[in-house]
Design an enzyme around this catalytic site. Structure first.
Site, short mmCIF file in Angstrom:
data_model
loop_
_atom_site.label_atom_id
_atom_site.label_comp_id
_atom_site.label_asym_id
_atom_site.label_seq_id
_atom_site.Cartn_x
_atom_site.Cartn_y
_atom_site.Cartn_z
N SER A 29 -25.99 -37.04 -18.12
CA SER A 29 -25.14 -38.45 -18.82
C SER A 29 -26.10 -38.74 -20.00
CB SER A 29 -25.26 -39.52 -17.75
OG SER A 29 -24.39 -39.23 -16.86
N ARG A 129 -7.49 -32.21 -14.99
CA ARG A 129 -7.69 -33.68 -14.85
C ARG A 129 -7.09 -34.72 -15.73
NH1 ARG A 129 -14.16 -33.38 -14.82
NH2 ARG A 129 -13.97 -35.54 -13.96
N ASP A 327 -21.01 -39.07 -7.89
CA ASP A 327 -21.13 -37.52 -7.98
C ASP A 327 -22.22 -36.91 -7.11
OD1 ASP A 327 -19.82 -36.98 -10.48
OD2 ASP A 327 -21.50 -37.42 -11.66
#
Length: 450
Positions: A29, A129, A327
């Site tokens: 990230s 997605r 996650d």
């Protein structure tokens, strides 16, 4: 088929205890955001510890396509010479973001308020997605999006010529959506405000401030209110990327379920908006300790020590914790399979629209390995079978999802029979050194012939 080539079948089997130091890669990230904010800044940004998985490399290519100068100087070491807020050039070719939902959504945000047009695509998983969760709020700035039915890639984004500031309340907890809106707000006049009912990972807020943005965060009856003043001049910075807590989850969880294990994972980022898994594991009774806690680059870090934990119990995972560990639920379900009793995981609807439907993928794979799983639209429950109690013996579909593949390979290290995944290739998108790192700890994970 793997996201980037032919399938790579892999098998994990029970073997020796896991021992040693696991130097996991840099935080994914933070790596994405360091490249993007470096590209939006004036001057040079020096990055060390960058994760060099395919997802992040695709973001680096995209920043080059938008006109930034991005140099790879050595392992984990990069330099970005930015073009400043509003300085993106129109790319000559389609932007391929591979498997990365974070990459494509953040990049859409940072170009959405510039008068340029860009087309985005990805691999089969990413192209399936939903993107409307990002393109809907970006439309409030004046941005237009043209994609396939259901708001799916390939998609063309036409940036707003005269963007207006936005006040947006996120309908679901999503750091990607919040970050896309804030990045779009950089090139809009006035103040852009994002309100989130549940706090999500705050790397964007921390890093925006670090690069010179004027940003405030306040708690209100409506939730967490983030206010960004538009059209700042961001200045290049030095960024030392901490190691990724989501990647650390795999050697940590493998150690907890593998008899005799003792693994140290140094320099892990423990941002409170990312540390939900480790809180949950400790609540279950895991032998997991934080050593040498400190702060680096505005982010809390520590060394994690994980030891085999045969006394773990199933728990009710607080729904409000979901955003801080979304996650990690796949590998948490693996640990839950070796605990005593039921582990119930509510408030996880977001797992249905990740790289795969992760609830369905994990439930089917765990059942094939002899574990009882119940599921609903936004919850699932794993019936623990205790230490050494999981049969295994199945070949599981990874569904082009790196976390599904790694979770089942960790499972196979402690099951009675080996566990195989049909394709471990996607692991390279986020954790390219996974196989070597796990082998160095003593894990028996091998590539297998079809």
């Amino acid at each position: 088929m793997s996201a980037h080539g032919e399938p790579v079948p892999m098998t994990a089997r029970k073997g020796a205890a896991l021992k040693g130091v696991a130097n996991v890669p840099g935080d994914k990230s933070i790596s994405h955001r360091a490249l993007i904010l470096g590209a939006l800044s004036v001057g040079e940004t020096a990055i060390t510890g960058l994760l060099e998985g395919q997802d992040v490399l695709d973001t680096a290519k995209a920043m080059r396509a938008f006109g930034a100068e991005v140099e790879h100087l050595g392992p984990g070491e990069w330099r970005v010479h930015g073009v400043g807020v509003g300085g993106f050039a129109e790319p000559d070719a389609v932007i391929d973001c591979g498997n990365s939902g974070t990459g494509v959504r953040l990049i859409m945000g940072c170009m959405a308020t510039s008068p340029i047009t860009a087309t985005f695509t990805g691999d089969a998983s990413l192209n399936g997605r939903p993107m409307a969760r990002v393109t809907d709020p970006l439309a409030l700035f004046g941005t237009r999006a043209y994609g396939r039915r259901g708001g799916r890639l390939p998609m063309t984004i036409v940036g707003a010529e005269n963007p207006v500031p936005v006040r947006y309340k996120t309908p679901v907890p999503s750091a990607q959506v919040k970050s896309a809106v804030l990045l779009a707000g950089l090139n809009a006049p006035g103040e852009t405000v994002v309100i989130e009912r549940e706090a999500t990972r705050d790397h964007s807020e921390r890093m925006l401030r670090g690069f010179g943005a004027e940003l405030s965060v306040e708690d209100s009856p409506d939730g967490r209110v983030i206010t960004l003043k538009g059209q700042p001049e961001l200045t290049g910075q030095t960024v030392d990327v901490p190691r990724d807590p989501s990647s650390a989850a795999f050697p940590v969880c493998a150690a907890l379920i593998t008899e005799g294990s003792d693994v140290l994972v140094p320099n892990i980022g423990l941002n409170p908006t990312r540390a939900g898994l480790y809180e949950t594991l400790r609540d279950m009774g895991a032998d997991l300790t934080y050593e040498n806690p400190r702060e680096e680059g505005g982010e809390p870090v520590a060394d994690l020590r994980a030891r085999f934990s045969p006394e773990m119990k199933g728990i009710e995972v607080p729904a409000e914790r979901a955003a801080s560990m979304i996650d990690e639920y796949p590998v948490l379900s693996v640990v839950a399979a070796f605990a005593e009793g039921r582990t119930h995981m509510p408030g996880v609807k977001e797992l249905r629209v990740k790289e795969s439907d992760r609830i369905d993928a994990m439930a089917k794979g765990l059942r094939a390995c002899g574990v009882t799983v119940e599921e609903g639209e936004d919850w699932w429950t794993v019936e623990g079978r205790g230490p050494g109690g999981v049969t295994g013996g199945a070949t599981v579909e990874s569904r082009l999802d790196h976390r599904i593949a790694m979770s089942f390979l960790c499972l196979g290290l402690a099951t009675q029979k080996p566990v195989a995944v049909d394709d471990g290739g996607p692991i390279a998108t986020s954790f390219p050194v996974f196989e070597g790192l796990m082998a160095g700890l003593g894990a028996s994970i091998t590539r297998t012939n079809r």
